[in-house]
Design an enzyme around this catalytic site. Structure first.
Site, PDB file in Angstrom:
ATOM      1  N   ASP A 262       0.865  -1.169   0.000  1.00 45.41           N
ATOM      2  CA  ASP A 262       0.000   0.000   0.000  1.00 45.41           C
ATOM      3  C   ASP A 262       0.909   1.229   0.000  1.00 45.41           C
ATOM      4  O   ASP A 262       2.136   1.119   0.094  1.00 45.41           O
ATOM      5  CB  ASP A 262      -0.985  -0.011   1.175  1.00 45.41           C
ATOM      6  CG  ASP A 262      -2.203   0.867   0.874  1.00 45.41           C
ATOM      7  OD1 ASP A 262      -2.127   1.664  -0.094  1.00 45.41           O
ATOM      8  OD2 ASP A 262      -3.221   0.781   1.578  1.00 45.41           O
TER       9      ASP A 262
HETATM   10  C1  BGC Z   1      -4.975   3.320   0.069  1.00 43.32           C
HETATM   11  C2  BGC Z   1      -5.190   2.307  -1.030  1.00 43.32           C
HETATM   12  C3  BGC Z   1      -5.062   2.973  -2.369  1.00 43.32           C
HETATM   13  C4  BGC Z   1      -3.697   3.619  -2.457  1.00 43.32           C
HETATM   14  C5  BGC Z   1      -3.421   4.278  -3.792  1.00 43.32           C
HETATM   15  C6  BGC Z   1      -3.697   4.110  -0.129  1.00 43.32           C
HETATM   16  O1  BGC Z   1      -3.565   5.141   0.772  1.00 43.32           O
HETATM   17  O2  BGC Z   1      -4.946   2.660   1.310  1.00 43.32           O
HETATM   18  O3  BGC Z   1      -6.460   1.715  -0.878  1.00 43.32           O
HETATM   19  O4  BGC Z   1      -5.272   2.041  -3.381  1.00 43.32           O
HETATM   20  O5  BGC Z   1      -3.600   4.600  -1.447  1.00 43.32           O
HETATM   21  O6  BGC Z   1      -4.182   5.384  -3.986  1.00 43.32           O
END
Ligand code: BGC
Length: 717
Positions: A262
């Site tokens: 993530d």
């Molecule tokens: C979120 C994810 C997301 C990623 C990219 C993160 O902060 O937890 O769900 O896909 O950002 O935007």
């Protein structure tokens, strides 16, 4: 394209580059200027940037083409970038938020929505979406419940599968498909006290039975990517958790796709306290089986020195690079680096009429009627209505994670209701029910008040946890206002999480409309006038107060359960509140009334080779045709481990014409009666099971069946 050969031709830096993901601006900004900004902070330089493997975020085909062109010009190996973005419930055509879509109990709709999202995103230069979110949560304080499909693992698995099939289509190289990325592995929804990014503290029975099955469903559906979670599992951050990423994912589930961290979560393992610095973080990541590092730079800055120290890890690097390149090949990027991005076609495809029509159809099935005293709904065109409350003029129905969409293109409820011929004689949006004398005079002239309450889209979603789940900003004052005016009220609720609604339960009718997307108000208006009959059922339990959280229908029984209507001090209960929720899982009304009777099971005792047929009669005793979702739960009465009081095992959404009766039947096999033990092995135990059928998880009928131990054979793990 021979990927193995391509890997052999890459330098170690170029291999590591494939695991780096950066935002688009890195590739088009003037890097000499940037050298003091992001690039320097991440210890990047131009060479490393033009070795990166993928891009996070992209707005349109023109932007993608510009970035890809520049990249291909600057990079030595000319391996195209993949563009990934969060297309969660719509690109330009916005569908209801996933929590709302789940109330449809109709995975087909999620499939159709995902097909359209894929078409719009692909032509706009995106080949991977960070969706679906398969996290189970029992906590409405957690803002991200809006992105998931509710609290039940079976239902969430059905929706997860449907959305992956929709995004990925039949062939990823076709320009109507994108690769899906299931997230956040694992148990992100168990963030303690509902606070985002918090620790998850779960036992292994719950891990295997509640949290993991939804990601497993994604893997079985052929999902191409999987994103790790921010939280720890067994005190090890998920992003570097070998038990999750190697033992479960690769060894037990045989997952062959890409694993991506993530946002910055590899770097964050330092804050978790399991690595001293980025070098240790990178070592742990590669060892655990993490492929792409999103937006932090531990890999790009340290993997080379790690591999110099541990040459055997080169194999792991090659495996990770292989998975990334294979995905690029499947997406057809080697043949066409622009992968279908086309600014001209884009204009024709995004927000096509049939896309918006589908958004409306999905929205119609994604709202839940929670109360409807005296049949105030459907609206009576002879009566007059005043539309008030903070959201009574809103067009902001897209909700969170809809960044490519535009709320300004949506219609207001006033516009759509007026089009349906409803007499709205007053309409004003105010945070509090403070009106001038002249306005009050007008409001008084209305027969009924329509009150639009809730929270705005910035109050749910990522990083939007709440300790208080009452309606914000004292919106219950609108109820007091209506009472003072002695008016009947129909309340609409715009929101992304279950609320404590006790203070507004005086309302005569309550329609839960979440954030229903581009065509929200068309769908709401058609429903309110009775052109469409609401059929959604809650997929999260609505508590009476935040003090009851965590609250969910498939809990264990405890050794001292509270028996209804029996007063005993030494049982599991609250001194100051009921155990029961305000609205149970699976609850939702219709303009029709459905009566359940005659639960029949074809055999009371059965063995492992036999199927059991369960049927129930449902009568629609009303003048409205409508959908009803029949739910079948089981309870394993005695097991080696304590089993939940109810577990959803099947559901059927059926159309029943007014004044008609239907017999609905389900077939159960031993597979529906298995569960996972503490080591993750599937168990099947002979003995008694309750079969529980009803319109929701509370108002049910029960019979007992017995699985007998005769010709028992091993079960597939
Ligand atoms: C979120 C994810 C997301 C990623 C990219 C993160 O902060 O937890 O769900 O896909 O950002 O935007």
């Amino acid at each position: 394209m021979n990927i193995k050969k391509l890997i052999d031709d890459l330098t170690i830096d170029e291999k590591i580059g494939q695991l780096l993901q950066l935002a688009p601006f890195f590739f088009v900004e003037d890097l000499d200027v940037e050298i003091f900004g992001h690039v320097q902070a991440l210890h990047l330089n131009k060479e490393k940037i033009f070795q990166a493997g993928s891009v996070l975020g992209n707005n349109n085909a023109t932007e993608m083409i510009k970035v890809q062109k520049r990249y291909l010009k600057e990079s030595r190996h000319k391996i195209p970038l993949i563009f990934m973005a969060d297309i969660v419930h719509g690109f330009k055509t916005i569908f209801p938020v996933p929590l709302a879509m789940s109330t449809s109990f109709n995975p087909r709709l999620v499939y159709e929505a995902a097909r359209i999202q894929a078409k719009e995103a692909r032509v706009s230069g995106i080949q991977v979406t960070f969706s679906p979110m398969a996290d189970i949560s029992h906590d409405p304080r957690w803002g991200r419940v809006v992105e998931g499909f509710g609290e039940d693992p079976y239902l969430t698995s059905e929706f997860t599968r449907a959305s992956i099939k929709g995004y990925q289509g039949v062939d990823l190289s076709l320009h109507d498909s994108i690769a899906a990325c299931v997230k956040h592995f694992a148990a992100y929804g168990a963030s303690e006290s509902g606070r985002d990014y918090n620790t998850a503290d779960i036992n292994h029975i719950s891990l295997y039975n509640i949290y993991l099955p939804t990601y497993k469903a994604a893997v079985d559906a052929g999902v191409k990517l999987l994103m790790t979670a921010f939280n720890t599992v067994d005190h090890i951050p998920a992003t570097v958790n070998e038990f999750l990423l190697r033992d479960i994912l690769r060894k037990q589930w045989h997952y062959k796709g890409v694993v991506i961290s993530d946002y910055d979560s590899l770097h964050q393992v330092i804050k978790h306290g399991v690595a001293k610095n980025d070098e240790e973080a990178a070592y742990l990541g590669l060892k655990a089986g993490l492929d792409i590092e999103m937006q932090s730079t531990a890999y790009v800055n340290y993997l080379e020195s790690i591999i110099n120290k541990h040459p055997d890890m080169m194999k792991l690097l090659d495996q990770a690079v292989y998975r990334v390149l294979k995905l690029k090949k499947e997406l057809g990027l080697f043949k066409d680096p622009y992968a279908g991005a086309d600014p001209v076609k884009e204009q024709a495809i995004i927000r096509q009429k049939n896309h918006l029509d589908m958004a409306e159809q999905v929205a119609m099935e994604s709202m839940v009627l929670l109360k409807n005293n005296n049949h105030l709904l459907p609206l009576d065109k002879q009566l007059t209505y005043a539309l008030i409350g903070p959201y009574s003029e809103t067009k902001r129905t897209n909700g969170p994670w809809a960044g490519h969409g535009d709320n300004a293109l949506n219609h207001t409820l006033n516009e759509t209701l007026s089009k349906e011929g409803v007499q709205i004689i007053f309409n004003k949006a105010t945070e509090t029910p403070v009106f001038s004398q002249a306005e009050i005079k007008q409001i008084k002239m209305a027969d009924i008040l329509l009150i639009a309450l809730g929270e705005n889209e910035y109050e749910s979603g990522e990083a939007h946890a709440k300790a208080h789940i009452k309606l914000p900003r004292n919106q219950e004052k609108f109820m007091t206002f209506a009472k003072q005016l002695k008016k009947k009220t129909i309340t609409l609720l715009y929101h992304g999480r279950p609320f404590d609604l006790t203070n507004i339960m005086d309302t005569d009718a309550l329609l839960d409309v979440y954030y229903l997307g581009s065509r929200a108000h068309e769908a709401i208006a058609k429903t309110m006038v009775g052109k469409h009959n609401p059929s959604g059922k809650l997929t999260m339990t609505y508590p009476k107060t935040a003090g009851q959280i965590p609250i969910y229908y498939n809990h264990l029984n405890t050794g001292r359960p509270k028996e209804p209507d029996i007063m005993n001090e030494y049982v599991s209960f609250y001194l100051d509140e009921d155990n029961e929720p305000l609205f149970p899982f699976g609850f939702g009304l219709s303009y029709a009334t459905f009566e359940y009777s005659n639960l029949v099971i074809d055999k009371i005792k059965f063995n492992q080779n036999e199927a059991v047929c369960v049927s129930i009669d449902i009568a629609n005793n009303s003048n409205y045709d409508g959908y009803e979702t029949v739910q079948l739960y089981i309870r394993d009465l005695v097991g080696l481990y304590a089993r939940p009081v109810k577990e959803l095992k099947a559901f059927k959404k059926v159309w029943i014409a007014a004044h008609h009766k239907q017999t609905i039947s389900f077939e159960l096999t031993y597979k529906d009666l298995t569960y996972y033990d503490i080591k993750g092995n599937r168990r099947l135990e002979p003995g008694e099971f309750q079969i529980i059928v009803g319109p929701n998880s509370r108002d049910t009928q029960t019979m007992i069946i017995e699985l007998i131990k005769e010709n028992f054979h091993d079960i597939k793990q």
